[in-house]
Motif scaffolding. Structure first.
Motif, PDB file in Angstrom:
ATOM      1  N   ASN A 102       0.820  -1.213   0.000  1.00  0.00           N
ATOM      2  CA  ASN A 102       0.000   0.000   0.000  1.00  0.00           C
ATOM      3  C   ASN A 102       0.856   1.267   0.000  1.00  0.00           C
ATOM      4  N   ARG A 103       2.005   1.214   0.684  1.00  0.00           N
ATOM      5  CA  ARG A 103       2.884   2.377   0.635  1.00  0.00           C
ATOM      6  C   ARG A 103       3.406   2.564  -0.796  1.00  0.00           C
ATOM      7  N   GLU A 130       1.166   6.350  -6.979  1.00  0.00           N
ATOM      8  CA  GLU A 130      -0.084   6.837  -7.529  1.00  0.00           C
ATOM      9  C   GLU A 130      -0.658   5.854  -8.524  1.00  0.00           C
ATOM     10  N   ASP A 159      10.619   2.293   4.275  1.00  0.00           N
ATOM     11  CA  ASP A 159       9.808   3.127   5.164  1.00  0.00           C
ATOM     12  C   ASP A 159       9.403   2.384   6.429  1.00  0.00           C
ATOM     13  N   ALA A 219       0.132  15.240  -6.908  1.00  0.00           N
ATOM     14  CA  ALA A 219      -0.559  13.954  -6.971  1.00  0.00           C
ATOM     15  C   ALA A 219      -1.938  14.125  -6.354  1.00  0.00           C
ATOM     16  N   SER A 220      -2.903  13.400  -6.864  1.00  0.00           N
ATOM     17  CA  SER A 220      -4.274  13.557  -6.373  1.00  0.00           C
ATOM     18  C   SER A 220      -4.554  12.571  -5.252  1.00  0.00           C
ATOM     19  N   SER A 221      -3.781  12.651  -4.195  1.00  0.00           N
ATOM     20  CA  SER A 221      -3.898  11.717  -3.074  1.00  0.00           C
ATOM     21  C   SER A 221      -3.896  12.454  -1.744  1.00  0.00           C
ATOM     22  N   GLU A 249      -9.089   7.181   2.481  1.00  0.00           N
ATOM     23  CA  GLU A 249      -7.950   7.581   1.668  1.00  0.00           C
ATOM     24  C   GLU A 249      -8.379   7.754   0.215  1.00  0.00           C
ATOM     25  N   ILE A 265      -6.653   7.879  -3.208  1.00  0.00           N
ATOM     26  CA  ILE A 265      -5.387   7.584  -3.858  1.00  0.00           C
ATOM     27  C   ILE A 265      -5.577   7.750  -5.356  1.00  0.00           C
ATOM     28  N   THR A 266      -4.836   8.660  -5.927  1.00  0.00           N
ATOM     29  CA  THR A 266      -4.942   9.039  -7.332  1.00  0.00           C
ATOM     30  C   THR A 266      -6.408   9.206  -7.750  1.00  0.00           C
ATOM     31  N   THR A 269       1.494   6.259  11.407  1.00  0.00           N
ATOM     32  CA  THR A 269       0.542   5.556  10.549  1.00  0.00           C
ATOM     33  C   THR A 269      -0.807   5.382  11.227  1.00  0.00           C
ATOM     34  N   SER A 280      -2.233   1.712  11.119  1.00  0.00           N
ATOM     35  CA  SER A 280      -1.543   1.088   9.996  1.00  0.00           C
ATOM     36  C   SER A 280      -2.015   1.646   8.668  1.00  0.00           C
ATOM     37  N   LYS A 281      -2.269   2.935   8.630  1.00  0.00           N
ATOM     38  CA  LYS A 281      -2.610   3.595   7.376  1.00  0.00           C
ATOM     39  C   LYS A 281      -1.298   4.000   6.713  1.00  0.00           C
ATOM     40  N   SER A 282      -0.834   3.139   5.849  1.00  0.00           N
ATOM     41  CA  SER A 282       0.548   3.236   5.390  1.00  0.00           C
ATOM     42  C   SER A 282       0.723   3.856   4.011  1.00  0.00           C
ATOM     43  N   ALA A 283      -0.358   4.132   3.287  1.00  0.00           N
ATOM     44  CA  ALA A 283      -0.201   4.526   1.885  1.00  0.00           C
ATOM     45  C   ALA A 283       0.491   5.873   1.712  1.00  0.00           C
ATOM     46  N   LEU A 284       0.177   6.832   2.569  1.00  0.00           N
ATOM     47  CA  LEU A 284       0.703   8.183   2.382  1.00  0.00           C
ATOM     48  C   LEU A 284       1.537   8.612   3.577  1.00  0.00           C
ATOM     49  N   SER A 285       2.551   9.410   3.291  1.00  0.00           N
ATOM     50  CA  SER A 285       3.341  10.022   4.353  1.00  0.00           C
ATOM     51  C   SER A 285       3.554  11.485   3.976  1.00  0.00           C
ATOM     52  N   ALA A 290       7.981   8.697   8.553  1.00  0.00           N
ATOM     53  CA  ALA A 290       6.836   7.992   9.110  1.00  0.00           C
ATOM     54  C   ALA A 290       7.098   6.514   9.223  1.00  0.00           C
ATOM     55  N   SER A 291       6.420   5.919  10.127  1.00  0.00           N
ATOM     56  CA  SER A 291       6.008   4.535  10.053  1.00  0.00           C
ATOM     57  C   SER A 291       7.013   3.442  10.312  1.00  0.00           C
TER      58      SER A 291
END
Lengths: 200, 207
Positions: free
Chosen positions: A125-126, A132, A163, B90-92, B109, B111-112, B140, B156-161, B194-195
């Motif tokens: 997911n990261r 993107e 990360d 980015a559109s996130s 979230e 994401i794009t 996270t 554990s929200k890991s997609a964005l930092s 992060a994380s």
């Protein structure tokens, strides 16, 4: 009522562009009959086809969810080991969901399996957030090697793993995504997590 | 400028946020100034987002605003709210967007441009201050607060930092609006990557 975990499919809406859990109520799509009003929380394999959902279900609601051919209900007792039949089901479904699967065995508990799967999702997911876009878009599969990925994608995957403190030095150009995701996950799979009120 | 950043959106009716102020950068879609004053979403059936560009935010930051109106006039799915981890180029972002039925706030979230709610929603009321922010100790873990009280924890929200505090909207409607926005760093949160060493995930969305 009992809070239970379910692997269930993600529906990919396009108008609006939304990832939503199949069957359960969502503001952009009505629930399957009998599941109206069900409160839930979930984590997903971002932009892929599966999520792990927690819901406080009645026996009737559990019967509805468990009766779906594309839903896997996780036992309430996560510390039991998988049966041979459960291993077969898990391996088949994981492959379908683009999750490495060969490591699942009867020696593992459900908790251990869930932690490893979620550890893979975390790194994945990261990557998706950094990129993107999907890791498995286009021709990329679990059997794609790191060397076959574009250099930028390869670097983003390494960055995503880093990360989380994952050591990626053992990965080579010949390492497949199947191997890499599992190897990365093994380094952080001892970490607990929760979905809803269920601690895994 | 110094954090926390604030904005009451007291501008010319119907201006886009970037026309209204150079402090905002577009992430995706369109958000416009309302009469009251405030902001409203304007991107049919899709997300909108803007990030505050006048300050640099720590990885652990928050955004909040007063959801003055939560009942859409035309499009039932329309909503507006604060956002965090808004990415540049980015559109996130992570969103907290109102929804008229309930009414509720949905955290999740984008994401794009594709949204994923993290749960089946948190109850709110018109006039509430709704806040989404990063946990002070775990980068996270994302917190949702209603009128300053912690209501939901998503871990554990890991997609964005990193990224910036901002605002978000969904769909297009003049009946929903937010004002009194604030974005800042989380007290005690510091900065930093992060994380690493995420130890747990708590997702208290199941009610």
């Amino acid at each position: 009522m009992a809070v239970r975990l379910y692997f269930l499919p993600v529906e990919h809406l396009t108008a609006p562009a939304y990832e939503i859990p199949k069957y359960v109520p969502h503001r952009h799509r009505a629930a399957t009959t009998g599941l109206e009003g069900l409160a839930w929380a979930w984590v997903t394999y971002l932009l892929e086809d599966v999520g792990l959902l927690a819901a406080d279900v009645t026996p009737a609601q559990h019967t509805i969810l468990n009766g779906q051919s594309d839903v896997i209900a996780v036992p309430v007792n996560l510390d039991t080991t998988l049966s041979a039949g459960a291993v077969t089901v898990a391996q088949t479904q994981l492959e379908t969901w683009r999750i490495p699967n060969a490591w699942v065995s009867t020696a593992l508990t459900y908790r251990e399996v869930l932690r490893t799967i979620y550890a893979m999702w975390r790194v994945h997911n990261r990557y998706v957030g950094r990129t993107e876009g999907r890791l498995f878009g286009g021709t990329v599969t679990l059997d794609t090697t790191l060397g076959e990925l574009p250099a930028a994608a390869r670097q983003r995957l390494a960055d995503a793993a880093s990360d989380f403190g994952v050591d990626t030095s053992a990965a080579t150009g010949a390492t497949t995504l199947r191997q890499a995701l599992k190897a990365f996950a093994d380094q952080v799979a001892d970490q607990t997590f929760q979905v809803g009120t269920v601690e895994v | 400028m110094a954090l926390p950043a604030t904005d009451s959106f007291n501008g010319t009716f119907n201006d886009t946020l970037t026309t209204y102020s150079a402090n905002w950068s577009n992430v995706v879609g369109t958000i416009r100034i309302t009469i009251s004053p405030g902001i409203r979403p304007d991107n049919a059936s899709n997300f909108s987002g803007y990030r505050w560009n006048a300050d640099t935010f720590a990885d652990k930051h928050y955004a909040k605003g007063v959801a003055t109106d939560v009942s859409p006039g035309v499009n039932a799915s329309a909503g507006v709210g604060p956002a965090i981890r808004c990415q540049s180029g980015a559109s996130s972002f992570y969103y907290c967007v109102t929804f008229g039925t309930g009414p509720k706030a949905f955290n999740g979230e984008c994401i794009t441009g594709t949204g994923t709610d993290w749960d089946s929603g948190q109850t709110i009321a018109a006039g509430d201050t709704i806040e989404i922010g990063v946990d002070p100790t775990t980068a996270t873990t994302i917190l949702f607060k209603r009128n300053g009280s912690l209501t939901a924890t998503y871990t554990s929200k890991s997609a964005l930092s990193a990224g910036s505090a901002g605002v978000c909207g969904f769909d297009s409607d003049g009946g929903v609006q937010m004002t009194s926005w604030e974005g800042g760093d989380v007290a005690g949160g510091g900065g930093g990557a992060a994380s690493k060493g995420v130890a747990s995930m708590t997702l208290v969305g199941v009610q």
